[in-house]
Design a protein around this motif. Sequence first.
Motif, PDB file in Angstrom:
ATOM      1  N   ARG A   1     -12.426  79.112  40.295  1.00 19.87           N
ATOM      2  CA  ARG A   1     -12.530  78.141  39.239  1.00 19.87           C
ATOM      3  C   ARG A   1     -13.073  76.858  39.954  1.00 19.87           C
ATOM      4  O   ARG A   1     -12.876  76.265  40.770  1.00 19.87           O
ATOM      5  N   TYR A   2     -14.050  76.406  39.121  1.00 23.51           N
ATOM      6  CA  TYR A   2     -14.826  75.189  39.478  1.00 23.51           C
ATOM      7  C   TYR A   2     -15.008  74.407  38.241  1.00 23.51           C
ATOM      8  O   TYR A   2     -15.160  74.731  37.095  1.00 23.51           O
ATOM      9  N   ARG A   3     -15.241  73.082  38.486  1.00 21.18           N
ATOM     10  CA  ARG A   3     -15.747  72.104  37.502  1.00 21.18           C
ATOM     11  C   ARG A   3     -16.791  70.860  38.298  1.00 21.18           C
ATOM     12  O   ARG A   3     -16.484  70.699  39.429  1.00 21.18           O
ATOM     13  N   ILE A   4     -17.546  70.352  37.498  1.00 22.55           N
ATOM     14  CA  ILE A   4     -18.131  69.237  37.959  1.00 22.55           C
ATOM     15  C   ILE A   4     -17.696  67.818  37.345  1.00 22.55           C
ATOM     16  O   ILE A   4     -17.417  67.862  36.149  1.00 22.55           O
ATOM     17  N   VAL A   5     -17.376  67.062  38.375  1.00 19.02           N
ATOM     18  CA  VAL A   5     -16.995  65.628  37.818  1.00 19.02           C
ATOM     19  C   VAL A   5     -18.023  64.831  38.240  1.00 19.02           C
ATOM     20  O   VAL A   5     -18.583  64.661  39.592  1.00 19.02           O
ATOM     21  N   LEU A   6     -18.487  63.802  37.198  1.00 20.93           N
ATOM     22  CA  LEU A   6     -19.442  62.629  37.579  1.00 20.93           C
ATOM     23  C   LEU A   6     -18.830  61.276  37.637  1.00 20.93           C
ATOM     24  O   LEU A   6     -17.836  61.159  36.565  1.00 20.93           O
TER      25      LEU A   6
END
Length: 151
Positions: A23-28
């Motif tokens: 699982r992954y996500r992008i955080v800005l």
Amino acid sequence: MIYTGSFKDIIYPSASREPQVARYRIVLAKNPRLVRAIVHLVADEPSQPQRIDILTALDVVLNRIVNTELTGIRHDCMRLVVQSEETLTDYPIGFNALEVKRPRDAAKRPTGTTDEPIHIRSHDIVGGVVAFYVDQDEGRPASAIVKRLLR
């Protein structure tokens, strides 16, 4: 400014070439100088029957994520943070300079001339142009600021 994307699944080959899922996500996150895209990859999911061997496939996973989510984003604006158990490890992202296309005037040079060095700045390299790799030996525990952003 902080943007936290939702978690997504990514399928990658294990060491034995069997399909695995992570699982992954992008955080800005904006710091005083620029906005950084943090790829937050969860290496261990409690729902998985066995420990995921993601470290053998980090390069594959990173390039798939960059090519689908971060195409055109500057190399120096990306970070990879891998979460395993309760540990967050920040890995440097590198690229192969030999994959960078030659300057336009290089095509006009007569054949047989020697190669000339060119200067490549990290902020000129963007996602989707070259393959990235993870320097696993240089992985460091994530800073307290990154930990706060990802929790």
